[in-house]
Design a protein around this motif. Structure first.
Motif, PDB file in Angstrom:
ATOM      1  N   THR A  35     -38.331  -0.958  19.950  1.00 37.37           N
ATOM      2  CA  THR A  35     -39.653  -0.663  19.293  1.00 37.37           C
ATOM      3  C   THR A  35     -39.418  -0.359  17.818  1.00 37.37           C
ATOM      4  O   THR A  35     -38.369   0.503  17.722  1.00 37.37           O
ATOM      5  CB  THR A  35     -40.434   0.358  19.856  1.00 37.37           C
ATOM      6  N   PHE A  36     -40.286  -0.465  16.971  1.00 39.64           N
ATOM      7  CA  PHE A  36     -40.121   0.137  15.673  1.00 39.64           C
ATOM      8  C   PHE A  36     -41.296   0.098  14.703  1.00 39.64           C
ATOM      9  O   PHE A  36     -42.146  -0.448  14.888  1.00 39.64           O
ATOM     10  CB  PHE A  36     -39.193  -1.068  14.670  1.00 39.64           C
ATOM     11  N   HIS A  37     -41.145   1.083  13.735  1.00 42.90           N
ATOM     12  CA  HIS A  37     -42.543   1.302  13.067  1.00 42.90           C
ATOM     13  C   HIS A  37     -41.799   1.384  11.628  1.00 42.90           C
ATOM     14  O   HIS A  37     -41.026   2.038  11.311  1.00 42.90           O
ATOM     15  CB  HIS A  37     -43.226   2.592  13.469  1.00 42.90           C
ATOM     16  N   ASP A  52     -44.378  -1.749  16.230  1.00 41.92           N
ATOM     17  CA  ASP A  52     -45.640  -0.528  16.323  1.00 41.92           C
ATOM     18  C   ASP A  52     -46.223  -0.620  15.058  1.00 41.92           C
ATOM     19  O   ASP A  52     -46.349   0.416  14.244  1.00 41.92           O
ATOM     20  CB  ASP A  52     -45.010   0.707  16.426  1.00 41.92           C
ATOM     21  N   ARG A  76     -51.226   1.879  15.608  1.00 43.91           N
ATOM     22  CA  ARG A  76     -50.178   2.651  15.897  1.00 43.91           C
ATOM     23  C   ARG A  76     -50.104   3.353  17.245  1.00 43.91           C
ATOM     24  O   ARG A  76     -51.117   4.056  17.415  1.00 43.91           O
ATOM     25  CB  ARG A  76     -49.837   3.648  14.800  1.00 43.91           C
ATOM     26  N   GLY A 102     -46.953   4.656  18.696  1.00 45.68           N
ATOM     27  CA  GLY A 102     -45.892   5.478  19.102  1.00 45.68           C
ATOM     28  C   GLY A 102     -45.037   4.567  19.790  1.00 45.68           C
ATOM     29  O   GLY A 102     -45.172   3.840  20.382  1.00 45.68           O
ATOM     30  N   LEU A 103     -43.971   5.474  19.915  1.00 42.50           N
ATOM     31  CA  LEU A 103     -42.817   4.639  20.751  1.00 42.50           C
ATOM     32  C   LEU A 103     -42.670   4.825  22.003  1.00 42.50           C
ATOM     33  O   LEU A 103     -42.336   3.737  22.638  1.00 42.50           O
ATOM     34  CB  LEU A 103     -41.392   5.323  20.418  1.00 42.50           C
ATOM     35  N   ASP A 146     -32.947   1.837  19.759  1.00 43.56           N
ATOM     36  CA  ASP A 146     -33.654   2.021  18.567  1.00 43.56           C
ATOM     37  C   ASP A 146     -33.409   0.908  17.608  1.00 43.56           C
ATOM     38  O   ASP A 146     -32.473   0.152  17.766  1.00 43.56           O
ATOM     39  CB  ASP A 146     -33.011   3.325  17.830  1.00 43.56           C
ATOM     40  N   SER A 147     -34.308   0.882  16.507  1.00 44.49           N
ATOM     41  CA  SER A 147     -34.123  -0.299  15.751  1.00 44.49           C
ATOM     42  C   SER A 147     -33.290  -0.182  14.810  1.00 44.49           C
ATOM     43  O   SER A 147     -33.120  -0.912  13.753  1.00 44.49           O
ATOM     44  CB  SER A 147     -35.477  -0.444  15.237  1.00 44.49           C
ATOM     45  N   HIS A 148     -32.397   1.046  14.586  1.00 43.67           N
ATOM     46  CA  HIS A 148     -31.312   0.975  13.691  1.00 43.67           C
ATOM     47  C   HIS A 148     -30.005   1.319  14.370  1.00 43.67           C
ATOM     48  O   HIS A 148     -29.185   2.387  14.173  1.00 43.67           O
ATOM     49  CB  HIS A 148     -31.649   1.948  12.482  1.00 43.67           C
ATOM     50  N   TRP A 178     -43.810  10.202  18.952  1.00 42.27           N
ATOM     51  CA  TRP A 178     -42.258  10.405  18.928  1.00 42.27           C
ATOM     52  C   TRP A 178     -42.095  11.793  19.748  1.00 42.27           C
ATOM     53  O   TRP A 178     -42.678  12.604  19.218  1.00 42.27           O
ATOM     54  CB  TRP A 178     -41.537  10.128  17.506  1.00 42.27           C
ATOM     55  N   HIS A 188     -25.671   4.426  16.037  1.00 41.96           N
ATOM     56  CA  HIS A 188     -27.192   4.565  15.611  1.00 41.96           C
ATOM     57  C   HIS A 188     -27.212   5.463  14.368  1.00 41.96           C
ATOM     58  O   HIS A 188     -26.338   6.384  13.971  1.00 41.96           O
ATOM     59  CB  HIS A 188     -27.516   5.515  16.682  1.00 41.96           C
ATOM     60  N   ARG A 240     -30.861  10.530  11.281  1.00 40.68           N
ATOM     61  CA  ARG A 240     -31.347  11.046   9.901  1.00 40.68           C
ATOM     62  C   ARG A 240     -31.909  12.144   9.972  1.00 40.68           C
ATOM     63  O   ARG A 240     -31.673  12.837  11.144  1.00 40.68           O
ATOM     64  CB  ARG A 240     -32.634  10.027   9.825  1.00 40.68           C
ATOM     65  N   HIS A 285     -37.941  12.106   9.864  1.00 41.87           N
ATOM     66  CA  HIS A 285     -38.590  10.956  10.192  1.00 41.87           C
ATOM     67  C   HIS A 285     -39.251  10.454   8.910  1.00 41.87           C
ATOM     68  O   HIS A 285     -39.825  11.104   7.974  1.00 41.87           O
ATOM     69  CB  HIS A 285     -39.662  11.273  11.056  1.00 41.87           C
ATOM     70  N   TYR A 319     -41.436   8.420   8.936  1.00 42.19           N
ATOM     71  CA  TYR A 319     -42.994   7.867   9.026  1.00 42.19           C
ATOM     72  C   TYR A 319     -43.889   9.146   9.116  1.00 42.19           C
ATOM     73  O   TYR A 319     -43.075   9.885   9.395  1.00 42.19           O
ATOM     74  CB  TYR A 319     -43.008   6.796  10.185  1.00 42.19           C
TER      75      TYR A 319
HETATM   76  N1  UDP Z   1     -40.788   4.345  16.604  1.00 39.93           N
HETATM   77  C1  UDP Z   1     -41.975   3.414  16.965  1.00 39.93           C
HETATM   78  N2  UDP Z   1     -43.192   3.994  16.722  1.00 39.93           N
HETATM   79  C2  UDP Z   1     -43.397   5.390  16.185  1.00 39.93           C
HETATM   80  C3  UDP Z   1     -42.154   6.158  15.827  1.00 39.93           C
HETATM   81  C4  UDP Z   1     -40.989   5.494  16.060  1.00 39.93           C
HETATM   82  O1  UDP Z   1     -41.629   2.376  17.515  1.00 39.93           O
HETATM   83  O2  UDP Z   1     -44.463   5.640  15.902  1.00 39.93           O
HETATM   84  C5  UDP Z   1     -39.592   3.785  16.882  1.00 39.93           C
HETATM   85  C6  UDP Z   1     -38.512   4.057  15.689  1.00 39.93           C
HETATM   86  O3  UDP Z   1     -38.793   2.888  14.654  1.00 39.93           O
HETATM   87  C7  UDP Z   1     -37.340   3.967  16.334  1.00 39.93           C
HETATM   88  C8  UDP Z   1     -37.315   4.710  17.868  1.00 39.93           C
HETATM   89  O4  UDP Z   1     -38.842   4.452  17.897  1.00 39.93           O
HETATM   90  O5  UDP Z   1     -36.753   2.599  16.569  1.00 39.93           O
HETATM   91  C9  UDP Z   1     -36.944   5.973  17.686  1.00 39.93           C
HETATM   92  O6  UDP Z   1     -37.366   6.736  16.415  1.00 39.93           O
HETATM   93  P1  UDP Z   1     -36.400   7.302  15.366  1.00 39.93           P
HETATM   94  O7  UDP Z   1     -35.281   6.453  15.207  1.00 39.93           O
HETATM   95  O8  UDP Z   1     -37.237   7.853  14.448  1.00 39.93           O
HETATM   96  O9  UDP Z   1     -36.032   8.704  16.450  1.00 39.93           O
HETATM   97  P2  UDP Z   1     -34.595   9.357  16.343  1.00 39.93           P
HETATM   98  O10 UDP Z   1     -33.739   8.491  16.578  1.00 39.93           O
HETATM   99  O11 UDP Z   1     -34.544  10.299  14.926  1.00 39.93           O
HETATM  100  O12 UDP Z   1     -34.754  10.436  17.610  1.00 39.93           O
END
Ligand code: UDP
Ligand code: MN
Length: 520
Positions: free
Chosen positions: A90-92, A123, A148, A150-151, A171-173, A277, A305, A308, A311, A313
């Motif tokens: 999932t990604f935003h 998302d 929107r 959320g994940l 995750d998307s990264h 999230w 991964h 960061r 966030h 967003y």
């Molecule tokens: N994400 C999403 N919708 C949201 C917030 C986050 O789809 O409203 C996705 C985000 O793009 C990522 C994953 O959920 O692929 C986890 O978020 P993030 O990487 O910010 O979390 P972290 O790795 O910092 O815990």
């Protein structure tokens, strides 16, 4: 020589499965996909994604990675009939370069027959093409939310559409490393109640260098439900003779894991009342352990991964509010009497969790005490030994805990202070808890739920009851929910010796509101 040779081999600049995809990947117009949203000179490269977008885009989507596994992992063999998986991402508003690299690394480093599909859940990103254009890549599907979510809800949407036997959430990264999927699928195939994570390597958010993470870590947390990586203790390390052996973990980081699809559905997916999230990894971790499964980190699986510092967003309800809402739902449904410690650490209001409570009953899950005893005995349970205690005094009188014959509930009173300053009478000694309650035995200073509503009573302590929280404010004791002050009021019989305890509007000069307390 053997070591040199295996290190040489581990640099996979010519991935072994690459051939299967070569043509298809080359047909994808990577340049135009990236160019359309590329970082432009003059712009802060961290502005959009909270990582260095310029470096990210300079890093080839199919770069070679160092094989970061323990060398012994390379000698393992995996069964020939592993179950294929649906990969849900999932990604935003993800950067196109990281999103593409996630997918390309998967396609390049995963046997073709093990990928049932790659489901992208967009998302509600600003540009629908971030997702749509990628469906030109093999196996890639795209779902787009029309608002929107959320994940958490996005993942459930992806999982509901998935048809592979096993689900893989990423995750998307990310950037998957050599053989990443095989050991994960193997563990799930052997026992479908296992929920397994790779070791999460670090993609440096400034340079995009791929750095090996320690394989001696597991997930842990504190009572505010804040996730942290925990070093395995010396004893735990000693018990692991084999560095390729999975590590049992009390909690998963949550972004990257593999779970049998029917087990995921049986266990109740995710709590879809959670937003944006955060907190969902606690909920699913407690649920998996307490309802008959287990969580582990598989050291022979490595996925990078981008970590960061913040966030990139927006949280429509605010970052802190969302985290509290999500973790509170977890505490309410899963933590039994231990939720008290959560509320001490994060005093906050309640949400409706009935549906999830029913789920817990239906699955006949074990208690949180069981979880603490068997899964996370290292978590220290707070006690009152470090809270403040002593008398609460007004002139010659002290607050006291009175028990009347034939009555179950104790009564709160005010009577002449007894004992000495150092050793007061037991019934006049109060504990001020971490959760800002004023407590003796199992009873706390609280407000009557009936008329007269201003009367202060002793009720069974309940840390999630906001009416039981007090705070010293100057020489007054402020009731936090009402912002009124503890007051001693003449009883109807007019006797100085039988005063009633009430709250009334704070009045700096009123001596009946002045208290000496053992805490600040
Ligand atoms: N994400 C999403 N919708 C949201 C917030 C986050 O789809 O409203 C996705 C985000 O793009 C990522 C994953 O959920 O692929 C986890 O978020 P993030 O990487 O910010 O979390 P972290 O790795 O910092 O815990
Ligand atoms: Mn992430």
């Amino acid at each position: 020589l053997v070591i040199l040779f295996s290190q040489e081999k581990s640099v996979d600049n010519k991935p072994w499965y690459r051939d299967a995809w070569d043509d298809l990947l080359d047909q994808f117009e990577e340049k135009s996909y990236l160019n359309a949203r590329r970082w432009k000179p003059g712009l802060d490269p961290y502005k959009l994604h909270a990582f260095n977008q310029r470096e990210c885009e300079r890093t080839p989507s199919n770069r070679a990675l160092r094989d970061t596994r323990h060398y012994r992992c390379t000698t393992l063999h995996y069964g020939p009939d592993l179950p294929p998986t649906s990969i849900v991402i999932t990604f935003h508003n993800e950067a196109r370069a990281t999103l593409l690299r996630t997918i390309r690394s998967i396609l390049n480093r995963t046997p073709v027959h093990l990928i049932h599909e790659i489901i992208l859940v967009d998302d509600f990103s600003d540009d629908p093409n971030d997702c749509l254009l990628l469906t030109k890549l093999p196996k890639v599907k795209c779902l787009r939310n029309d608002r929107r979510e959320g994940l958490i809800r996005s993942r459930v949407r992806g999982a509901d559409m998935a048809r592979g036997e096993v689900l893989t959430f990423l995750d998307s990264h990310c950037e998957v490393n050599k053989d990443w999927l095989l050991p994960l699928l193997q563990r799930v195939k052997e026992d479908r109640t296992r929920v397994v994570s790779p070791v999460i390597d670090i993609i440096n958010m400034d340079t995009f260098a791929y750095v090996a993470a320690s394989a001696d870590l597991r997930g842990g947390f504190d009572w505010s439900l804040h996730f942290k990586w925990e070093q395995l203790s010396a004893e735990q390390r000693a018990r692991r003779a084999d560095p390729t052996e999975p590590i049992k973990t009390p909690i998963i980081a949550g972004g990257l894991f593999v779970i049998d699809r029917s087990w995921f559905n049986h266990l109740g997916k995710y709590d879809t009342a959670m937003d944006i999230w955060g907190g969902e990894n606690f909920e699913i971790s407690f649920r998996v352990w307490m309802c008959g499964g287990s969580l582990e980190i598989v050291p022979c699986s490595r996925v990078g991964h981008v970590f960061r510092k913040k966030h990139p967003y927006v949280f429509p309800d605010g970052n802190a509010n969302t985290y509290i809402k999500n973790t509170r739902r977890t505490a309410e449904v899963w933590m039994d009497e231990f939720k008290l410690f959560y509320y001490w650490a994060r005093p906050a209001a309640r949400g409706n969790v009935r549906g999830r409570e029913e789920l817990r009953r239906r699955l006949k899950c074990k208690s949180f005490k069981w979880y603490l005893d068997h899964v996370y005995p290292e978590l220290k349970i707070p006690d009152d030994s470090d809270s403040k205690s002593g008398v609460i005094r007004q002139r010659q009188n002290c607050l006291e805990y009175q028990t009347l014959e034939g009555q179950e509930m104790p009564v709160l009173g005010l009577g002449p202070c007894m004992g000495t300053k150092e050793v007061p009478a037991l019934y006049q000694e109060w504990i001020y808890t971490h959760g800002q309650q004023i407590r003796q035995k199992q009873h706390c200073l609280s407000l009557s739920t009936m008329f007269p509503a201003s009367q202060v009573l002793l009720l069974p302590c309940n840390a999630s009851d906001g009416k039981q929280r007090w705070q010293k404010s100057g020489s007054h004791l402020e009731h936090l929910a009402s912002h009124f002050c503890l007051d001693s009021e003449m009883a109807l019989d007019g006797l100085e010796s039988s005063r009633m305890l009430v709250i009334s509007p704070c009045e700096p000069s009123a001596y009946t509101q002045r208290w000496e307390v053992p805490f600040s």
